[in-house]
Design a protein around this motif. Structure first.
Motif, PDB file in Angstrom:
ATOM      1  N   GLN A   1      -0.254  -2.012 -10.084  1.00 34.78           N
ATOM      2  CA  GLN A   1      -0.779  -1.998  -8.890  1.00 34.78           C
ATOM      3  C   GLN A   1      -1.784  -3.182  -8.976  1.00 34.78           C
ATOM      4  O   GLN A   1      -2.250  -3.678  -7.777  1.00 34.78           O
ATOM      5  CB  GLN A   1      -1.539  -0.818  -8.871  1.00 34.78           C
ATOM      6  CG  GLN A   1      -0.507   0.367  -8.391  1.00 34.78           C
ATOM      7  CD  GLN A   1      -1.054   1.797  -8.262  1.00 34.78           C
ATOM      8  OE1 GLN A   1      -2.628   1.997  -8.232  1.00 34.78           O
ATOM      9  NE2 GLN A   1      -0.378   2.958  -8.269  1.00 34.78           N
ATOM     10  N   GLU A   2      -2.754  -3.368  -9.886  1.00 34.73           N
ATOM     11  CA  GLU A   2      -3.393  -4.525  -9.881  1.00 34.73           C
ATOM     12  C   GLU A   2      -2.851  -5.895  -9.176  1.00 34.73           C
ATOM     13  O   GLU A   2      -3.611  -6.456  -8.672  1.00 34.73           O
ATOM     14  CB  GLU A   2      -4.279  -4.846 -11.331  1.00 34.73           C
ATOM     15  CG  GLU A   2      -5.388  -5.907 -11.218  1.00 34.73           C
ATOM     16  CD  GLU A   2      -6.043  -6.008 -12.646  1.00 34.73           C
ATOM     17  OE1 GLU A   2      -6.948  -6.961 -12.681  1.00 34.73           O
ATOM     18  OE2 GLU A   2      -5.533  -5.429 -13.547  1.00 34.73           O
TER      19      GLU A   2
ATOM     20  N   LEU B   1      -2.288  -5.267  -5.756  1.00 30.89           N
ATOM     21  CA  LEU B   1      -3.497  -5.435  -4.954  1.00 30.89           C
ATOM     22  C   LEU B   1      -4.238  -6.756  -4.658  1.00 30.89           C
ATOM     23  O   LEU B   1      -4.898  -7.116  -3.664  1.00 30.89           O
ATOM     24  CB  LEU B   1      -4.703  -4.509  -5.769  1.00 30.89           C
ATOM     25  CG  LEU B   1      -4.491  -2.851  -5.577  1.00 30.89           C
ATOM     26  CD1 LEU B   1      -5.396  -2.502  -6.700  1.00 30.89           C
ATOM     27  CD2 LEU B   1      -4.763  -2.423  -4.164  1.00 30.89           C
ATOM     28  N   ASN B   2      -3.948  -7.580  -5.608  1.00 27.45           N
ATOM     29  CA  ASN B   2      -4.280  -9.131  -5.707  1.00 27.45           C
ATOM     30  C   ASN B   2      -3.657  -9.507  -4.513  1.00 27.45           C
ATOM     31  O   ASN B   2      -4.058 -10.461  -3.555  1.00 27.45           O
ATOM     32  CB  ASN B   2      -4.109  -9.872  -6.899  1.00 27.45           C
ATOM     33  CG  ASN B   2      -5.380  -9.535  -8.127  1.00 27.45           C
ATOM     34  OD1 ASN B   2      -6.555  -9.072  -7.524  1.00 27.45           O
ATOM     35  ND2 ASN B   2      -4.756  -9.402  -9.118  1.00 27.45           N
TER      36      ASN B   2
ATOM     37  N   VAL C   1       0.773  -1.200  -0.004  1.00 25.22           N
ATOM     38  CA  VAL C   1      -0.235  -0.038   0.103  1.00 25.22           C
ATOM     39  C   VAL C   1       1.042   1.245  -0.009  1.00 25.22           C
ATOM     40  O   VAL C   1       0.645   2.234  -0.631  1.00 25.22           O
ATOM     41  CB  VAL C   1      -0.678  -0.166   1.291  1.00 25.22           C
ATOM     42  CG1 VAL C   1      -1.629   1.497   1.306  1.00 25.22           C
ATOM     43  CG2 VAL C   1      -1.898  -1.037   1.108  1.00 25.22           C
TER      44      VAL C   1
END
Length: 481
Positions: free
Chosen positions: A289-290, A293-294, A276
């Motif tokens: 970022q995806e 984020l996963n 984060v």
């Protein structure tokens, strides 16, 4: 940690209370009977004294009435005087004889002349008069009492016989016996003091040690009392030691639990925080970022599983979960659970292979809790089983119990890890971080089986080609037919 106990002021306080309380009881028990005895003895001696003096007074009065006192024959009067001396010596009292006018006719061994007021009082009375020591304290050097008897002939007082005695012969039991009596009472008290001292010390010490140890435990210092006491006190101390050891074990478990939980939470929280932070400060580019984020989502799911497993472990082992024992067909439970894991097994390239010794096997247990056991064992088998192998499930009657086995083929578990596999947060393969395990599954299984009065074991044996067969075995109570 164990500590030795020092008694200190608390022991002194308990000892003093016990000692003083017991001594007060003993002293009261000795003094009251002694006082009653002394008063009774004094009354008895005084009654006997009065009886003896009264007998002598009657005899002397009879001699006066018979004329011995005023006989013209000097020899008769001499015999009369000798009688007075004999009575005076035997009674230990001075004897004074007067005529009806109060004139003293004879006085034998009297400390002094009887006061005139006593004489007048006697010859005016028709009964025995006892002159107390208080009335004549100013007339005599020693404390004395006077027994005065009127001599009556044909209803006329013709004289008086008076005996003056030392008060100690009246009020002291047997005179010389009083020091012996006092000595005996003092000896009893002294011996009692010594006995009560050591007995109080012996009884108060373990009690005070227990009290001090209890306070130390309340401050987190677990005592173990070394004591050679026997009987009820020994049993009490032994029970206290057992309690102290149990509390120490619980405290160690609590500390280990906090340490383990902190360790398990730190890793996912560190990952989440790092990713984060990287996205916020631009370290991680937007197009990547995806992916991260996963990863964050996966870590939050891991945290959720960890928390749920901890809650379940607490509920199933600390009384939070109420086991509902009933009879049910364990074969159906196993089949249903295998069906629920069917898709996941196919995804992992594995399949179940079951064996039931009988079409229907009924056990007495908590159905939900036992399903949780199979869920955790199947989950463990799928995580560590090798692709292309089978998960074996074997359920059979074994005497008065039902035995269940769940096995898988894979890398197996090292012999040095088999003893720890059911410990909280234990992970056999620490190199694999993608299993998603929390280290609580087998710990939970072990506690559920223990609550059912059974035991679960693990075995990992080599089958060749670097593959090991790992099997978990447990038993449950067979339902009555």
């Amino acid at each position: 940690m164990r500590k030795k106990i020092r008694t200190g002021n608390m022991h002194s306080s308990m000892f003093e209370r016990m000692f003083l309380g017991n001594m007060a009881l003993i002293i009261v028990s000795v003094i009251i009977p002694s006082a009653i005895y002394a008063v009774s003895m004094n009354n008895y001696v005084e009654r006997e004294r009065v009886s003896e003096i009264s007998g002598a007074a009657r005899h002397i009065s009879h001699m006066i009435i018979s004329g011995y006192a005023d006989n013209g024959n000097a020899e008769v009067r001499g015999i009369y005087r000798e009688f007075l001396k004999i009575y005076s010596s035997s009674l230990g009292a001075g004897i004074t004889v007067t005529d009806g006018n109060g004139i003293i006719r004879y006085s034998v061994n009297a400390e002094r002349i009887v006061p005139e007021r006593v004489i007048r009082k006697t010859i005016r009375s028709s009964d025995i008069i006892i002159i107390s020591k208080e009335e004549i304290s100013e007339d005599y050097k020693t404390r004395r009492v006077i027994y005065s008897y009127p001599v009556i002939y044909e209803n006329i007082i013709i004289g008086a016989v008076m005996f003056d005695c030392d008060v100690r012969l009246i009020t002291v039991p047997g005179g010389d016996m009083f020091p012996l009596f006092v000595f005996a009472v003092a000896a009893v008290i002294i011996i009692s003091v010594v006995m009560v001292y050591f007995q109080s010390k012996k009884l108060s010490r373990p009690i005070e040690i227990l009290s001090r140890a209890s306070k130390e435990i309340s401050h987190g210092s677990f005592m173990h009392i070394e004591c050679s006491e026997t009987g009820e006190m020994g049993e009490l101390i032994e029970s206290f030691n057992v309690m102290s050891d149990s509390l120490r074990s619980l405290e160690e478990m609590r500390a280990d639990f906090v340490s383990d939980v902190s360790h398990e939470l730190r890793t996912p929280m560190t990952s989440i925080s790092g990713f984060v932070q990287g996205m916020l400060d631009g370290t991680i580019p937007r197009e990547a970022q995806e992916k991260y984020l996963n990863i964050v989502l996966s870590e939050t799911h891991r945290l959720t599983r960890l928390i749920n497993d901890m809650l379940d472990a607490t509920n199933y082992t600390k009384g939070g979960y109420k086991y509902k024992m009933k009879n049910f067909n364990i074969n159906e439970l196993v089949k249903q659970t295998m069906f629920e894991f069917g898709n996941r097994a196919k995804e992992n390239g594995m399949e179940f292979e079951e064996f039931f010794s009988e079409p229907e096997i009924t056990v007495r247990a908590d159905e939900d809790a036992i399903k949780r056991v199979f869920v955790n064992l199947f989950d463990n088998a799928l995580k560590f089983g090798k692709e292309g192998t089978v998960i074996t499930v074997d359920v059979k009657n074994s005497g008065g119990r039902v035995t269940a086995e769940v096995g898988n083929y894979g890398e197996g578990i090292g012999q040095d890890e088999l003893n720890s596999i059911f410990s909280r947060f234990f992970k056999a393969d620490k190199s694999r971080t993608d299993t998603g395990g929390t280290g609580l599954g087998l710990y939970l299984v072990n506690n559920i089986i223990k609550e059912h009065g059974g035991e679960i074991t693990a075995e990992s044996r080599d089958t060749g080609d670097g593959i090991k067969y790992t099997v978990f075995t447990f038993s449950l109570e067979k339902a009555d037919a």
